[in-house]
Scaffold this motif. Structure first.
Motif, PDB file in Angstrom:
ATOM      1  N   ALA A  47      50.619  22.001 -15.901  1.00 47.49           N
ATOM      2  CA  ALA A  47      50.880  22.148 -17.333  1.00 47.49           C
ATOM      3  C   ALA A  47      49.620  22.589 -18.077  1.00 47.49           C
ATOM      4  O   ALA A  47      49.682  23.400 -19.013  1.00 47.49           O
ATOM      5  N   PRO A 100      55.882  15.921  -9.129  1.00 45.98           N
ATOM      6  CA  PRO A 100      54.714  16.348  -9.908  1.00 45.98           C
ATOM      7  C   PRO A 100      53.706  15.246 -10.237  1.00 45.98           C
ATOM      8  O   PRO A 100      52.596  15.538 -10.652  1.00 45.98           O
ATOM      9  N   ILE A 101      54.081  13.996 -10.034  1.00 49.12           N
ATOM     10  CA  ILE A 101      53.122  12.919 -10.306  1.00 49.12           C
ATOM     11  C   ILE A 101      52.175  12.733  -9.115  1.00 49.12           C
ATOM     12  O   ILE A 101      51.173  12.017  -9.205  1.00 49.12           O
ATOM     13  N   ASP A 149      53.344  19.446 -28.282  1.00 51.13           N
ATOM     14  CA  ASP A 149      53.652  19.871 -26.911  1.00 51.13           C
ATOM     15  C   ASP A 149      54.892  19.159 -26.393  1.00 51.13           C
ATOM     16  O   ASP A 149      55.683  19.709 -25.646  1.00 51.13           O
ATOM     17  N   GLY A 167      51.333  17.875 -11.587  1.00 49.97           N
ATOM     18  CA  GLY A 167      52.062  18.326 -12.765  1.00 49.97           C
ATOM     19  C   GLY A 167      51.162  18.522 -13.966  1.00 49.97           C
ATOM     20  O   GLY A 167      51.316  19.477 -14.728  1.00 49.97           O
ATOM     21  N   MET A 168      50.208  17.604 -14.134  1.00 47.17           N
ATOM     22  CA  MET A 168      49.310  17.724 -15.292  1.00 47.17           C
ATOM     23  C   MET A 168      48.434  18.962 -15.162  1.00 47.17           C
ATOM     24  O   MET A 168      48.202  19.675 -16.144  1.00 47.17           O
ATOM     25  N   SER A 198      57.641  19.286 -18.900  1.00 47.05           N
ATOM     26  CA  SER A 198      56.492  20.177 -18.663  1.00 47.05           C
ATOM     27  C   SER A 198      55.496  19.542 -17.698  1.00 47.05           C
ATOM     28  O   SER A 198      54.580  20.205 -17.243  1.00 47.05           O
ATOM     29  N   TYR A 199      55.619  18.252 -17.427  1.00 45.96           N
ATOM     30  CA  TYR A 199      54.699  17.447 -16.604  1.00 45.96           C
ATOM     31  C   TYR A 199      53.330  17.263 -17.263  1.00 45.96           C
ATOM     32  O   TYR A 199      52.378  16.819 -16.617  1.00 45.96           O
ATOM     33  N   ALA A 200      53.208  17.610 -18.538  1.00 47.61           N
ATOM     34  CA  ALA A 200      51.889  17.708 -19.168  1.00 47.61           C
ATOM     35  C   ALA A 200      51.150  16.378 -19.283  1.00 47.61           C
ATOM     36  O   ALA A 200      49.928  16.356 -19.233  1.00 47.61           O
ATOM     37  N   ASP A 201      51.877  15.302 -19.462  1.00 47.67           N
ATOM     38  CA  ASP A 201      51.184  14.025 -19.654  1.00 47.67           C
ATOM     39  C   ASP A 201      52.182  12.897 -19.391  1.00 47.67           C
ATOM     40  O   ASP A 201      53.363  13.152 -19.217  1.00 47.67           O
ATOM     41  N   LEU A 202      51.680  11.679 -19.414  1.00 49.81           N
ATOM     42  CA  LEU A 202      52.581  10.551 -19.161  1.00 49.81           C
ATOM     43  C   LEU A 202      53.522  10.385 -20.347  1.00 49.81           C
ATOM     44  O   LEU A 202      53.076  10.350 -21.491  1.00 49.81           O
ATOM     45  N   LYS A 241      58.198   9.481 -15.145  1.00 49.77           N
ATOM     46  CA  LYS A 241      56.975   9.148 -15.893  1.00 49.77           C
ATOM     47  C   LYS A 241      56.554  10.281 -16.814  1.00 49.77           C
ATOM     48  O   LYS A 241      55.669  10.104 -17.643  1.00 49.77           O
ATOM     49  N   LEU A 242      57.134  11.456 -16.615  1.00 48.60           N
ATOM     50  CA  LEU A 242      56.598  12.676 -17.234  1.00 48.60           C
ATOM     51  C   LEU A 242      57.612  13.342 -18.149  1.00 48.60           C
ATOM     52  O   LEU A 242      58.808  13.079 -18.044  1.00 48.60           O
TER      53      LEU A 242
END
Lengths: 387, 459
Positions: free
Chosen positions: B118, B136-137, A303, B114-115, A21-25, A17-18
Motif C-alpha cells: 500500500a 497481507p499481514i 486513505d 500489505g503495508m 488497501s492493506y495500508a494500516d491496521l 486486521k486490515l
C-alpha cells in the motif's frame, strides 16, 4: 453458545486486521493492544478454547471480548464468504455468555447497572432527557411525519446535545414535519445488545415499540447511526416495523434546496464514516451528498474511507467503557491524525459517539487549532444564509 | 519468572508484555497442524534498541527467545518449543526509506507485506515488491528470512535473493549490519563484501533477530495480464516450463493442480503472469510467451485456457486470497502445505507423489509449483486442508504432510520452512560436515543456545 459452529473455521489469516488497501491496521482493538489475542482471529480462537475448557474465564478474556468495537471491519474484510457474516455475531454471543455468568468487566457491569437504574449510561435523571431541546421550540411528537429520535448521547453528552440541536435546527429549517419525545424518550438499546445483554435489550426494544405504536409513529429519523441500526435491523424481529432513516439520509435529497451564504471561502473537509451507518448499513453516499451540496467544500477523503473507514473506537459500548481510549494508538487518535494528514480544516462526522471520541482525540493530539470536528448539520448550519 | 516479567516490562512497557493464559494460548500455535507449545511470555518491542535489551536479558538469564513475524508460516516455526519469550515483531512496522533510482526499500522487520504494498502504491506507484501469496499481514522480514517467494520470483528468484541487507541483533546483544549498509549509508546490495546475510537466512530464527531489511523493488507496469496453459500429461510440464521461462518475459510462472473445480481435475495449469506499460507491449509479450508453446498446441496436447476478464481477476490478485480460502474447503479452518524446493525436471514425479499421498491418506489436496529464477528451480507445494474441530482429520493431514516431506527428500528435493520434525529428516540426509559447520556457527553466535531452541537440532 450461538454461532459456536463457525469458530473453528477461522484460519487466523489476518485479512480482518486490515482495510482492503492493506495500508494500516484497521481493527480498532488490535490496533490499540497489538497482541494477536485482540485481533478478530485471536478472539475466534480464544472463544473456541474457552468453550472447550482450554482457557478459563478471566478479566483478561473479558477485556479481549469487550474491547471489540463491533465496527464490522472483520466482517467486511474476511475472505471466507461462507461464515464471515457471523463473525461479529459470535463475539456478541460470547459476550452474552459472559453476561450470563456475571463475568463482564467492571466498566461493562457499571454500564448495565446504569441503564437498569437510570435508563441511560450517564446516570442522569430521565426527566432531564429533553433538556437538550430547551429553547428550540420543538414540538412534542404528535402525529408528525417523523419522530426525531435523539438517543442517550444526544440527550446527555454535551457534545451530543450540541449535535442534536444542530440537526433539529436543520430539520426545522428544511421544513420537515417532526416531533420529539423529550423526557418520554428512552434508550434505543443498540449498545446494550452489542454488549451481550439480550434480556435488557428485549425489554428496552419492546418498551420503545409499544410507545411508538401507541403514539402512531410510522417514520423515525435518528440522530445516531446506532439507533438507526437498532430500529432498522433489530426492532422488526420484535414486531417494531417503522420506516427508519438516519438524519443524513433524510437531508441528502433535500439539501440542494437550502440557501447557502454566497461569500464563504473554500474549505477543506474530510468525512469520517460511522460504522453503524457505513459498514453495518452500507450508507456511504448520503453524508457525501450533503457535503457536496455546500458551496466551497473541497472533500478530502482519508486513505481509509467508506467500507474501509477506521472506527473511532466508540462502538460496541466502548464509548462508555473506554477500553480503547487513551494512548497514541487509540483508534480515535490514529483517526484524528489521519484526518489531519489530509489537510482538512473540518473533520465531518455523522454520529454523536464518533463526534465525542474524535473531538477528544483531536484535543489529545493538540490538533484543535487546525482541525475542527463538526457534525454534518453543524457544518451545514454554519454555511447557511441568514435571512 | 516474576523478576523476568518486571525486567521485560522495564524494556518494552507493561502494555506490551504478557504472561497471561490468553496470550500463552495464542502464541503457542500457528494455523498449521503442529502441536502447541506454550511460551512464558509474549513481548512486542518497538525498536532495535528494545530488541537488543531483550536479547541481553534473555542471554543473561538463558531464556529461549523465539522471533515471530506474521505467525503465518504454518509449519510451527514460531512455536516456542522450549518455552521462553515469543518476540512479536509487528510493532516494528515502518517503511523507513524507498530509493527510487536504485529500486530498494528499507523496512522494519515487522512491516507487513500489505503495508509495504500500500505504501508503494501511494508514494511510489512506479515501483512494486515481490508479494508472496501469504495473507497481507505476513511480514516482509519473516518471508525473506525463510527464503520465501512471490509474484516476481520468476524474474528475480527467492525473496532472500532480493535482499540487499539486514540489520540484526545477535543473541549476545550486538547489533550488526550485513550488506552494503555495513559500510555505506546506502542499502544497495550484498556485494561486493563477504556475504554474511546467510547467517540469518533459512535458520528459522536460531541465529538472531532481524530488525531492519532492505529489499529490491521492481518496475510496476500499468497493465497486467495472465495466460494459462493447460496440459494433461505431467511429463510434458518440465519442457513447457523450460520453454516459457526461456522467453524471459514473465514476472511469475506458477502451476496448479486441484480436484476442484471439476473442470480443473486431471490437468496441469501453468499460469504465466506478465505486465507492460502499453497495450502494444502487452500484446507483444503475449505473442512471445505463446510462441514457444506452439508445438504443443499444434499437436493438440496442450492449449491456452479461455479466460474472460472475471475469470482472470483472481489470477491477477497479489496476494491471491483464493489460496487462503483453501482453509475452508473442509469447513474446518485449516490447511498446511509442504513446499519442496527442487529442480524443475522433477515436476512429473512430484506431481504423482502428491496424487499418491492424497489417495493413500484419504485427504483432498491442492498441488502446484512456483517457478523460481527463470526456471532454476521450483517450489512444489502440496497443500492439505483439514477440519480443525476433527482430530482424526487433523491427524490425516499431519500424516500426509509427513509422508510428503519424506517423498520430497527421497526424490531429491528439500522441504522449505520445514517443521521441526522435518528439519530432523533434512539433517539426516545433510552432509555431516555441513551440519557440523551449522552448529559451529550457531555456537559462536548463540553460546547459550537461547535462539528458537528445538529447531535445526538433530535427534
Amino acid at each position: 453458545m450461538e454461532h459456536s459452529e463457525i469458530l473453528h473455521r477461522c484460519f487466523r489469516c489476518g485479512y480482518c486486521k486490515l482495510p482492503s488497501s492493506y495500508a494500516d491496521l484497521n481493527c480498532p482493538s488490535y490496533l490499540n493492544f497489538r497482541f494477536e489475542t485482540y485481533s478478530p482471529g485471536g478472539r475466534m480462537w480464544l472463544l473456541r478454547a474457552w468453550l472447550d475448557g482450554e482457557i478459563k474465564t478471566s478479566p483478561r478474556f473479558a477485556e479481549i471480548l469487550y474491547s471489540c468495537a463491533t465496527c464490522a471491519n472483520c466482517v467486511e474484510q474476511c475472505v471466507f464468504p461462507k461464515f464471515k457474516d457471523d463473525i461479529l455475531n459470535a463475539f456478541i454471543a460470547g459476550r452474552e455468555e459472559l453476561v450470563a455468568t456475571g463475568a463482564v468487566p467492571p466498566a461493562v457491569r457499571d454500564y448495565f447497572k446504569s441503564i437498569h437504574l437510570y435508563g441511560n449510561p450517564y446516570k442522569m435523571p430521565e426527566a432531564d432527557r429533553g433538556k437538550w431541546a430547551d429553547g428550540l421550540g420543538l414540538e412534542p411528537y404528535s402525529r408528525h411525519e417523523y419522530l426525531f429520535y435523539v438517543g442517550c448521547v444526544g440527550s446527555f453528552d454535551e457534545r451530543g446535545q450540541r449535535m442534536a440541536r444542530s440537526v433539529a435546527g436543520l430539520l426545522k429549517n428544511m421544513g420537515i414535519s417532526f416531533g420529539i419525545l423529550g423526557a418520554e424518550e428512552f434508550c434505543d438499546g443498540n449498545d446494550v445488545k452489542a454488549m451481550g445483554e439480550m434480556g435488557l435489550f428485549d425489554h428496552i426494544a419492546q418498551k420503545n415499540i409499544r410507545k411508538y405504536q401507541d403514539l402512531g409513529v410510522q417514520k423515525i429519523v435518528t440522530l445516531s447511526p446506532h439507533a438507526y441500526h437498532a430500529f432498522r435491523n433489530e426492532y422488526p424481529e420484535l414486531g417494531g416495523n417503522f420506516d427508519v432513516c438516519h438524519y443524513s439520509q433524510l437531508l441528502a435529497p433535500l439539501i440542494k434546496k437550502a440557501r447557502f451564504k454566497k461569500s464563504e471561502s473554500p474549505i477543506r473537509v474530510t468525512l469520517h464514516d460511522p460504522c453503524y451507518l457505513g459498514r453495518h448499513n452500507k450508507e456511504y453516499r448520503a453524508p457525501r451528498k450533503i457535503l457536496a451540496a455546500v458551496p466551497g467544500v473541497q472533500l478530502k477523503e482519508m486513505d481509509r474511507a467508506e467500507k474501509d473507514a477506521l472506527c473511532c473506537g466508540g462502538g460496541g459500548g466502548n464509548l462508555f467503557t473506554e477500553m480503547l481510549g487513551g494512548g497514541p494508538d487509540s483508534p480515535a487518535r490514529v483517526r484524528a491524525r489521519e484526518a489531519a494528514a489530509t489537510g482538512a480544516q473540518v473533520l465531518a462526522v455523522a454520529c454523536p459517539g464518533c463526534s465525542r471520541m474524535l473531538d477528544d482525540a483531536v484535543k489529545a493530539e493538540a490538533l484543535q487549532d487546525d482541525l475542527e470536528v463538526m457534525d454534518l448539520a453543524e457544518f451545514v448550519n454554519r454555511r447557511l444564509a441568514v435571512d | 519468572m516474576e523478576e523476568i516479567y518486571k525486567e521485560l516490562v522495564a524494556i518494552v512497557g507493561e502494555r506490551y508484555v504478557s504472561n497471561q493464559p490468553e496470550e500463552k494460548f495464542i502464541y503457542s500455535r500457528d494455523p498449521g497442524t503442529m502441536e502447541p507449545s506454550e511460551p512464558d511470555f509474549a513481548v512486542m518491542p518497538a525498536s532495535t534498541e528494545e530488541v537488543r535489551e531483550l536479547m541481553l536479558l534473555a542471554n543473561r538469564k538463558k531464556i529461549p527467545v523465539v522471533p515471530m513475524g506474521g505467525g503465518l508460516v504454518l509449519s510451527g516455526l514460531s512455536r516456542p518449543l522450549k518455552g521462553g519469550i515469543v518476540v512479536d515483531m509487528k510493532r516494528m512496522n515502518h517503511v523507513l526509506e524507498v530509493n527510487e533510482k536504485s529500486r530498494y526499500a528499507i523496512v522494519e522487520a515487522g512491516t507487513s507485506q500489505g503495508m509495504l504494498q500500500a505504501y508503494l502504491k501511494k508514494h511510489h506507484p512506479s515501483l512494486k515488491h515481490s508479494v508472496p501469496d501469504a495473507p497481507p499481514i505476513a511480514t516482509v522480514g519473516g518471508n525473506v528470512l525463510i527464503h520465501g517467494s512471490g509474484h516476481l520470483s520468476h524474474a528475480a528468484g527467492f525473496h532472500s535473493e532480493m535482499l540487499n541487507g539486514i540489520e540484526a541483533v545477535l543473541p549476545t546483544g550486538e547489533i550488526v549490519r550485513v550488506g552494503s549498509c555495513s559500510t555505506s549509508p546506502y542499502w544497495f546490495s550484498r556485494a561486493p563484501l563477504p556475504d554474511l546475510a546467510g547467517l540469518f537466512l533459512g535458520w528459522a530464527g536460531t541465529t538472531g533477530i532481524a530488525t531492519k531489511l532492505a529489499i529490491k523493488l521492481f518496475p510496476n507496469r500499468a497493465l497486467n495480464d495472465v495466460a494459462i496453459f493447460v496440459v494433461e500429461d505431467a511429463e510434458l510440464a518440465p519442457d513447457i516450463i523450460h520453454r516459457i521461462t526461456g522467453v524471459g518475459l514473465a514476472e511469475d510462472v506458477t502451476a496448479w493442480m486441484a480436484p476442484k473445480p471439476d473442470w480443473a481435475e486431471g490437468f496441469i495449469h501453468v499460469n504465466i503472469n506478465y505486465s507492460a506499460d502499453s497495450k502494444d507491449e502487452l500484446a507483444w509479450k503475449k505473442n512471445l510467451l505463446r510462441s514457444p508453446l506452439k508445438k504443443y498446441m499444434d499437436a493438440k496436447t496442450g492449449g491456452f485456457m479461455m479466460l474472460p476478464p472475471p475469470m482472470k481477476k483472481p489470477f491477477l490478485e497479489a496476494p491471491a486470497s483464493q489460496l487462503t480460502r483453501f482453509a475452508d474447503v473442509r469447513k474446518g479452518g485449516g490447511f498446511e502445505y509442504v513446499g519442496a524446493i527442487m529442480p524443475v525436471e522433477l515436476f512429473p514425479k512430484a506431481h504423482q507423489a502428491g496424487l499418491d499421498i492424497a489417495a493413500r491418506c484419504g485427504t483432498t489436496y491442492s498441488t502446484g509449483a512456483r517457478i523460481l529464477g527463470m526456471g532454476h528451480c521450483m517450489m512444489f507445494f502440496y497443500a492439505y486442508p483439514f477440519n480443525r474441530a476433527d482430530a482424526a482429520d487433523v491427524k490425516r493431514a499431519q500424516t500426509a504432510l509427513e509422508e510428503t516431506n519424506r517423498a520430497a527428500l527421497d526424490m531429491g528435493g528439500i522441504p522449505w520452512k520445514a517443521e521441526a520434525p522435518a528439519q530432523k529428516h533434512i539433517i539426516k540426509r545433510m552432509d555431516k560436515h555441513t551440519f557440523e559447520l551449522m552448529n559451529r556457527i550457531r555456537g559462536i553466535l548463540d553460546p547459550n543456545g537461547i535462539m528458537n531452541p528445538g529447531n535445526w537440532e538433530a535427534d
